[in-house]
Design a protein around this motif. Structure first.
Motif, short mmCIF file in Angstrom:
data_model
loop_
_atom_site.label_atom_id
_atom_site.label_comp_id
_atom_site.label_asym_id
_atom_site.label_seq_id
_atom_site.Cartn_x
_atom_site.Cartn_y
_atom_site.Cartn_z
N PHE A 166 5.45 0.89 7.43
CA PHE A 166 5.41 1.80 6.29
C PHE A 166 5.58 1.05 4.96
O PHE A 166 4.78 1.24 4.04
N VAL A 167 6.58 0.18 4.87
CA VAL A 167 6.83 -0.44 3.56
C VAL A 167 5.81 -1.53 3.23
O VAL A 167 5.77 -2.00 2.10
N THR A 168 4.98 -1.93 4.20
CA THR A 168 3.94 -2.91 3.85
C THR A 168 2.60 -2.22 3.60
O THR A 168 1.62 -2.90 3.33
N ARG A 169 2.52 -0.88 3.70
CA ARG A 169 1.29 -0.15 3.32
C ARG A 169 1.37 0.14 1.83
O ARG A 169 2.47 0.20 1.27
N PRO A 170 0.21 0.41 1.21
CA PRO A 170 0.23 0.71 -0.24
C PRO A 170 1.14 1.89 -0.57
O PRO A 170 1.85 1.87 -1.57
N SER A 171 1.17 2.92 0.32
CA SER A 171 1.94 4.11 -0.01
C SER A 171 3.44 3.86 0.05
O SER A 171 4.22 4.61 -0.52
N GLY A 172 3.87 2.83 0.76
CA GLY A 172 5.31 2.60 0.87
C GLY A 172 5.79 1.40 0.09
O GLY A 172 6.92 0.99 0.21
N HIS A 173 4.87 0.84 -0.72
CA HIS A 173 5.16 -0.42 -1.37
C HIS A 173 6.39 -0.38 -2.27
O HIS A 173 7.08 -1.37 -2.44
N GLU A 174 6.62 0.82 -2.84
CA GLU A 174 7.75 0.98 -3.75
C GLU A 174 9.07 0.64 -3.08
O GLU A 174 10.04 0.26 -3.73
#
Lengths: 402, 251
Positions: free
Chosen positions: B75-83
């Motif tokens: 999740f955190v390495t996808r664009p949507s979870g980058h934050e």
């Protein structure tokens, strides 16, 4: 677990839309709302052993106080959702913590009936959630600020000072945690010294042995493979098992060698714990010394040789200083690991903060567990911050932090 | 894997299996350590069943933490979870300064004695190394490989499952290995909160002052950990060979 997978997986692919609200801030705001309106802030118990009853924030403080704290926390939540500047977010988190922590002590005084010395007040889910949410906000702001090593040390000092001030001011004295402390203030500091002695002493011993061993292992390839393999097997053995394995030979030594007994070496107690921590510490020190030395560019050592430096001078003036950040990274691993593992030493009579943890488990007294666990976590955290800063300082200003 | 290097492994495995199934055969080795006619071999339960329940709780907890940590890492390495990426990095750093024993001890008053607090501690603490390595594995995939996959017309989903995850697999496996080893140790301490496991043998020995129990418990746990560590290391090397990259990044 499946539900968690299913709820996070769709989010990965959809939602490319750009939302102006800060998403992490929204998560924090939701946590804060749950903590404020759906979870008890403090637990009240008529005495140390009975089950507790939760008290919502509105019940745990006088009305005006509860409204004031709620207002401050809601402002913080608003900042988390709307403000993007890390400095503002950090200030908001600090203000929130500055309201929640004293409020806990205040609620302890408010909930304890006057003159009742048996009643106990402990933090409850709401307090922990608020602390978690505010700590997340602070951690995120600090990460985004990309502070330099000295600024991080200063931030750590400010946080430590604030906590010391809170404890010394007596604002928390009515809390169950500090009542547990007051009942055993002497043994607390004795176990604290023992904990530090176990963790730092074994680390120092490991550095004294590990550095020369690492330098030798760097020079001699055959030695390197053997040493690293043996040490990595030792590292794999769980702590309590290694304590157990050491107890037998040390007990034998104590029974048959008068000098060992005179030195205080016994089967159980601090000796097996100290040796085990020492053995665990060797791998990171030796391994990182080898890695650090092998990363020194050959061109640099060649230049040093060309300048006429002797082998010893090359090692002390060129190779070791260049390898220092990697070696310090090994020391960081050792220190954090030892501060945590020293807790287990209490199981075999080695003392340390683990004494309170295991006593607390035995009496199902969570405040006693916390009395051992909180200082351990605080020490490991401070050690990690300090050594990270030292590593950055050793790298020098030319290196960018990631 | 040459025959010479696997011989000690097989010998160690055989020794372990022989000891937990028929410990009485080895009582001669532990008798000198006992005093006052104390039993030389643990007699308050079968070593085999303790070993199996020890392995069971470690396996279940690792399975659970692997699933969650992988999902979060993806999740955190996808664009949507980058934050969430920078924060999750520092959270992992902070989380690993918590000693596993502290997690175990804090779980007890919340959920009571038994397997539950041990499972919670193993699960929570096991998340960190797997999540950390999932992050470094996924962010370490070379941009060229990703560009090539994009150029071949792969969808983000195909890129994840056919390119990124297979390339990151050795590093992720290294995280799982670390997590299993930490869990084996924490599960041993779980015996102090009444979870069934091999720690019982050590604790019983400490309580009754029977060094034979302490030593055999320690040896079984140690051998188990070393063998599992070794076995998972082999799995990593196989995965690394398949993904065609050297293992030097994996820890």
């Amino acid at each position: 677990m499946n539900t968690i997978l299913q709820t996070t997986v769709p989010g990965m692919h959809s939602s490319r839309s750009h939302i102006i609200l800060d998403r992490l801030g929204s998560v924090i705001a939701v946590l804060i709302s749950i903590a404020l309106f759906a979870a008890p802030f403090a637990t009240y118990r008529a005495n140390r052993i009975v089950a507790g009853e939760g008290r919502m924030l509105t019940e745990a403080l006088p009305t005006a106080g509860a409204l004031g704290v709620t207002a401050v926390i809601l402002c913080v939540a608003l900042c988390a959702v709307l403000a993007r500047a890390p400095v503002i977010r950090l200030a908001a988190a600090a203000a929130g913590l500055g309201a929640v922590f004293p409020a806990l002590g205040w609620s302890a005084g408010f909930l304890t009936p006057a003159g009742n010395t048996f009643a106990r007040v402990s933090p409850a889910l709401g307090f922990w959630l608020l602390t978690l949410a505010l700590a997340l906000l602070a951690a995120d702001a600090l990460t985004r600020l990309r502070l330099g090593p000295l600024a991080r040390l200063a931030a750590l000092a400010v946080a430590a000072g604030a906590i010391a001030g809170l404890l010394l001011s007596g604002a928390w004295n009515d809390l169950s945690l500090l009542k547990e402390y007051a009942n055993r203030a002497d043994s607390f500091w004795r176990e604290a010294r023992q904990h530090l002695w176990l963790a730092l002493g074994s680390m120092a011993a490991a550095c004294l042995v590990g550095l020369p061993l690492g330098i030798l292992a760097h020079r001699f390839r055959a030695l390197r493979a053997a040493v690293l393999q043996v040490l990595s097997i030792v590292q794999t053995v769980p702590s309590i098992a290694l304590f157990g394995i050491l107890i037998a030979p040390l007990g034998y030594l104590a029974a048959h060698v008068p000098l060992a007994a005179a030195l205080g070496i016994r089967g159980i107690g601090a000796a097996p714990a100290f040796i085990a921590l020492f053995l665990y510490s060797l791998l990171p020190v030796v391994g990182n010394t080898v890695t650090g030395l092998s990363q020194v560019p050959p061109a640099v050592t060649d230049a040093a040789r060309g300048m006429g430096l002797s082998r010893r001078q090359r090692l002390l003036e060129v190779e070791l200083p260049l390898a220092l950040p990697v070696i310090l990274a090994g020391v960081r691993i050792v220190l954090v690991q030892n501060l945590g593992l020293a807790t287990v030493a209490a199981l075999i009579g080695g003392g340390g903060f683990g004494t309170f943890v295991f006593q607390g488990i035995g009496q199902t007294a969570i405040d006693l567990v916390l009395l051992g666990a909180v200082p351990t976590v605080a020490l490991s955290f401070a050690a990690a911050v300090i050594l990270d800063a030292m590593i950055d300082l050793a790298k020098g200003p030319s290196h960018d932090r990631d | 894997m040459s025959l010479r290097s696997s011989a000690p492994r097989v010998a160690a495995l055989l020794l372990l299996v022989a000891f937990v199934t028929a410990p009485q055969l080895f009582s001669f080795a532990f008798e000198p350590l006992t005093a006052n006619n104390a039993p030389a071999i643990y007699n308050q339960g079968s070593l085999l069943s303790l070993t199996l329940s020890h392995l069971r709780i470690v396996f279940l907890a690792t399975l659970a933490s692997t699933m969650l940590a992988l999902a979060l890492g993806i999740f955190v390495t996808r664009p949507s979870g980058h934050e969430f990426l920078p924060l999750s990095r520092s959270l992992v750093n902070i989380g690993q300064t918590f000693p596993p024993i502290a997690v175990l001890a804090i779980a007890v008053p919340l959920v009571g004695f038994g397997e539950k607090p041990t499972f919670i501690a193993l699960f929570l603490y096991g998340l960190l190394p797997i999540f950390e390595n999932t992050l470094s594995g996924l962010t370490g995939v070379s941009p060229q490989a990703l560009d090539a996959a994009k150029g071949m017309g792969m969808s983000p989903r195909q890129r994840l499952f056919q390119v990124e995850l297979p390339l990151a697999l050795p590093v992720i496996l290294a995280g799982i290995r670390l997590s299993v080893i930490i869990s084996l140790g924490t599960a041993t301490i779980g015996s102090t909160v009444a979870a069934k496991g091999l720690g019982e043998v050590i604790i019983a020995g400490l309580q009754s002052n029977n060094v034979a129990f302490v030593l055999q418990g320690g040896l079984v746990v140690a051998l188990l950990a070393v063998l599992i560590h070794d076995g998972l290391g082999i799995a990593e090397r196989v995965a690394a060979r398949r993904s065609g990259r050297p293992l030097d990044e994996a820890r």
